[in-house]
Scaffold this motif. Structure first.
Motif, mmCIF file in Angstrom:
data_model
loop_
_atom_site.group_PDB
_atom_site.id
_atom_site.type_symbol
_atom_site.label_atom_id
_atom_site.label_comp_id
_atom_site.label_asym_id
_atom_site.label_seq_id
_atom_site.Cartn_x
_atom_site.Cartn_y
_atom_site.Cartn_z
ATOM 1 N N HIS A 194 -36.423 -64.996 -39.939
ATOM 2 C CA HIS A 194 -35.150 -64.934 -39.247
ATOM 3 C C HIS A 194 -34.368 -63.666 -39.568
ATOM 4 C CE1 HIS A 194 -35.276 -69.071 -37.641
ATOM 5 N NE2 HIS A 194 -35.986 -69.302 -38.722
ATOM 6 N N HIS A 195 -34.485 -63.144 -40.745
ATOM 7 C CA HIS A 195 -33.753 -61.938 -41.134
ATOM 8 C C HIS A 195 -32.267 -62.059 -40.821
ATOM 9 C CE1 HIS A 195 -36.945 -59.229 -42.485
ATOM 10 N NE2 HIS A 195 -37.705 -59.801 -41.574
ATOM 11 N N GLY A 196 -31.672 -63.171 -41.169
ATOM 12 C CA GLY A 196 -30.240 -63.329 -41.022
ATOM 13 C C GLY A 196 -29.778 -63.783 -39.652
ATOM 14 N N VAL A 197 -30.653 -63.856 -38.682
ATOM 15 C CA VAL A 197 -30.274 -64.309 -37.346
ATOM 16 C C VAL A 197 -30.494 -65.812 -37.258
ATOM 17 C CG1 VAL A 197 -30.730 -64.110 -34.882
ATOM 18 C CG2 VAL A 197 -30.866 -62.085 -36.331
ATOM 19 N N ASP A 198 -29.418 -66.554 -37.052
ATOM 20 C CA ASP A 198 -29.482 -68.014 -37.073
ATOM 21 C C ASP A 198 -29.965 -68.550 -35.727
ATOM 22 O OD1 ASP A 198 -29.237 -70.588 -37.948
ATOM 23 O OD2 ASP A 198 -27.085 -70.721 -37.536
ATOM 24 N N GLN B 78 -20.778 -56.786 -30.206
ATOM 25 C CA GLN B 78 -20.085 -55.866 -31.110
ATOM 26 C C GLN B 78 -19.472 -56.621 -32.288
ATOM 27 O OE1 GLN B 78 -20.229 -52.743 -31.170
ATOM 28 N NE2 GLN B 78 -20.428 -51.869 -29.110
ATOM 29 N N ARG B 79 -19.006 -57.848 -32.025
ATOM 30 C CA ARG B 79 -18.465 -58.670 -33.116
ATOM 31 C C ARG B 79 -19.565 -58.991 -34.134
ATOM 32 N NH1 ARG B 79 -16.007 -64.132 -31.149
ATOM 33 N NH2 ARG B 79 -14.613 -62.651 -30.099
ATOM 34 N N TYR B 80 -20.759 -59.310 -33.606
ATOM 35 C CA TYR B 80 -21.890 -59.563 -34.505
ATOM 36 C C TYR B 80 -22.216 -58.322 -35.339
ATOM 37 C CZ TYR B 80 -26.878 -59.127 -35.569
ATOM 38 O OH TYR B 80 -28.061 -58.842 -36.183
ATOM 39 N N LEU B 81 -22.261 -57.155 -34.707
ATOM 40 C CA LEU B 81 -22.578 -55.926 -35.442
ATOM 41 C C LEU B 81 -21.507 -55.618 -36.489
ATOM 42 C CD1 LEU B 81 -23.853 -53.510 -32.622
ATOM 43 C CD2 LEU B 81 -25.232 -54.758 -34.303
ATOM 44 N N ARG B 82 -20.270 -55.896 -36.147
ATOM 45 C CA ARG B 82 -19.155 -55.550 -37.038
ATOM 46 C C ARG B 82 -19.033 -56.501 -38.214
ATOM 47 N NH1 ARG B 82 -15.766 -55.883 -33.487
ATOM 48 N NH2 ARG B 82 -14.788 -57.905 -33.974
ATOM 49 N N THR B 83 -19.269 -57.787 -37.979
ATOM 50 C CA THR B 83 -19.009 -58.788 -39.016
ATOM 51 C C THR B 83 -20.277 -59.350 -39.660
ATOM 52 O OG1 THR B 83 -19.034 -60.644 -37.466
ATOM 53 C CG2 THR B 83 -16.940 -59.450 -37.751
ATOM 54 N N SER C 80 -23.250 -66.182 -35.106
ATOM 55 C CA SER C 80 -22.922 -67.227 -34.131
ATOM 56 C C SER C 80 -22.698 -66.684 -32.716
ATOM 57 C CB SER C 80 -21.697 -68.029 -34.592
ATOM 58 O OG SER C 80 -20.573 -67.188 -34.794
ATOM 59 N N PRO C 81 -22.114 -65.481 -32.534
ATOM 60 C CA PRO C 81 -21.976 -64.979 -31.158
ATOM 61 C C PRO C 81 -23.318 -64.738 -30.460
ATOM 62 C CG PRO C 81 -20.497 -63.785 -32.638
ATOM 63 C CD PRO C 81 -21.424 -64.597 -33.494
ATOM 64 N N LEU C 82 -24.366 -64.473 -31.242
ATOM 65 C CA LEU C 82 -25.663 -64.191 -30.635
ATOM 66 C C LEU C 82 -26.201 -65.395 -29.881
ATOM 67 C CD1 LEU C 82 -27.510 -62.134 -33.405
ATOM 68 C CD2 LEU C 82 -26.325 -61.290 -31.372
ATOM 69 N N LEU D 64 -34.568 -60.089 -28.511
ATOM 70 C CA LEU D 64 -33.210 -59.861 -28.997
ATOM 71 C C LEU D 64 -33.189 -58.755 -30.042
ATOM 72 C CD1 LEU D 64 -30.191 -60.782 -29.334
ATOM 73 C CD2 LEU D 64 -31.034 -62.375 -31.090
ATOM 74 N N LEU D 65 -32.244 -57.822 -29.897
ATOM 75 C CA LEU D 65 -32.074 -56.763 -30.887
ATOM 76 C C LEU D 65 -31.162 -57.249 -32.010
ATOM 77 C CD1 LEU D 65 -33.206 -55.119 -28.497
ATOM 78 C CD2 LEU D 65 -31.592 -53.296 -29.109
ATOM 79 N N ARG D 66 -31.707 -57.287 -33.230
ATOM 80 C CA ARG D 66 -30.866 -57.604 -34.380
ATOM 81 C C ARG D 66 -30.080 -56.383 -34.815
ATOM 82 N NH1 ARG D 66 -35.900 -59.919 -37.610
ATOM 83 N NH2 ARG D 66 -36.598 -57.896 -36.784
ATOM 84 N N ASP D 67 -30.598 -55.221 -34.514
ATOM 85 C CA ASP D 67 -29.854 -53.971 -34.619
ATOM 86 C C ASP D 67 -30.395 -53.027 -33.566
ATOM 87 O OD1 ASP D 67 -31.961 -52.130 -35.810
ATOM 88 O OD2 ASP D 67 -31.900 -53.682 -37.359
ATOM 89 N N ILE D 68 -29.649 -51.976 -33.267
ATOM 90 C CA ILE D 68 -29.977 -51.107 -32.141
ATOM 91 C C ILE D 68 -31.331 -50.425 -32.329
ATOM 92 C CG2 ILE D 68 -29.199 -49.159 -30.755
ATOM 93 C CD1 ILE D 68 -27.524 -51.747 -30.569
ATOM 94 N N GLY D 69 -31.743 -50.230 -33.556
ATOM 95 C CA GLY D 69 -33.009 -49.575 -33.820
ATOM 96 C C GLY D 69 -34.216 -50.349 -33.330
ATOM 97 N N GLU D 70 -34.032 -51.617 -32.963
ATOM 98 C CA GLU D 70 -35.155 -52.426 -32.487
ATOM 99 C C GLU D 70 -35.371 -52.311 -30.979
ATOM 100 O OE1 GLU D 70 -35.123 -55.941 -35.891
ATOM 101 O OE2 GLU D 70 -34.423 -56.409 -33.862
#
Length: 313
Positions: free
Chosen positions: A20-24, A274-279, A283-285, A174-180
């Motif tokens: 999962h790498h932090g993605v719920d 953006q909220r997910y990236l910032r915080t 849950s927003p994902l 789904l991108l967990r970060d933009i690099g994906e």
């Protein structure tokens, strides 16, 4: 059954890990030569939308207005005189062109038929949805993307639905970060190249060009399906006079007869991501993923509805 020209099938070496790498969200990490991305799978009932090739071609043969010089009024006159099909026209002054058009409709590929309609200024004719119902179901790819809302911004989620018997299998990258993004793009491009009949909603103007723009950004080859059924254009032809607009949500409620509860509006997708990236709050994902999945499954329902309207149940 109609066959579609097959594109190049790229060879990606995939390796799956249940992490999962932090993605719920329940999913797996898929690794490619250019990195990895998070993949979410789900299954949904597939509506019936099959039209036999014979039935499709026979229906199109009644379109007398595909012949130059025959408009709506002239068509009515022909029908009153017992001329019902293009074959009947072959005993009139239109016989040469009628024979040429009939040959395309009876023997041409789906691409040939679509090109014919485009040349006649009828590229968005609802009759063409029947081609999507006549090609092999395994050729179809229901496709929708979510972006950060700006031109040339990354695509943060890809939704891809494929047919498997009576099941619609939806795969979301789904991108967990933009690099994906590059890894997700390669996986999606491979799906488009191996499923030559794309089904979208405004995808001709948005989803597919945006995807190809991002592929070009990374120096990758663009992908163009052999067939593309953009259901927004047929929805406008079929429903515009009855609806305040042809947004997908409006079509869902007033044509398909259902509405989404607690659905994230599309315009809020960039804000939530953006909220997910910032915080770091994941849950927003889930709301973004749910919204995208609903868009993909609705495409299959809408193709079935439009096919029923044009060709009967």
């Amino acid at each position: 059954m109609m066959q579609v020209e097959q594109g190049f099938i790229s060879a990606l070496s995939l390796k799956e890990h249940t992490v999962h790498h932090g993605v719920d969200l329940a999913g797996v990490e898929v690794t490619t030569a250019d990195g990895c991305c998070f993949t979410i799978e789900s299954e949904h009932p597939l509506p019936e939308f099959f039209v036999s090739e014979e039935r499709l071609r026979e229906r199109l043969m009644h379109e007398l207005t595909l012949v130059h010089g025959i408009g709506g009024m002239r068509e009515q006159i022909c029908r009153r005189r017992g001329i019902q099909t293009l074959t009947d026209l072959q005993r009139t002054n239109w016989k040469v062109e009628a024979r040429e058009v009939a040959d395309i409709l009876l023997n041409g590929t789906p691409r040939d038929i679509i090109q014919l309609f485009r040349e006649k200024g009828r590229g968005a004719d609802p009759l063409l949805v029947g081609l999507g119902a006549a090609v092999p179901k395994e050729d179809l790819l229901f496709f929708d993307i979510e972006t950060l809302g700006m031109v040339h911004s990354p695509i943060i989620l890809f939704g891809c639905g494929v047919c498997d018997g009576q099941t619609l299998r939806v795969t979301q990258y789904l991108l967990r970060d933009i690099g994906e993004e590059i890894a997700a793009l390669e996986l999606v491009a491979d799906m488009i190249r191996t499923h030559p009949a794309l089904v979208t909603y405004n995808g001709r103007s948005f989803d597919l060009p945006f995807t190809n723009s991002r592929l070009s950004y990374y120096g990758e080859r663009e992908c163009w399906p052999a067939l593309h059924f953009d259901l927004l254009h047929t929805s406008r032809r079929l429903f515009r006079s009855d609806l305040p607009d042809c947004c997908l949500g409006t079509v869902e409620r007033q044509i398909l007869g259902f509405g989404r509860t607690e659905d994230l509006p599309g315009y809020l997708v960039p804000v939530y991501y953006q909220r997910y990236l910032r915080t770091g709050d994941t849950s927003p994902l889930k709301q973004i993923v749910d919204h995208n999945r609903s868009d993909v499954t609705t495409l299959a329902l809408l193709l079935a509805k439009q096919t029923e309207m044009m060709y009967g149940s």
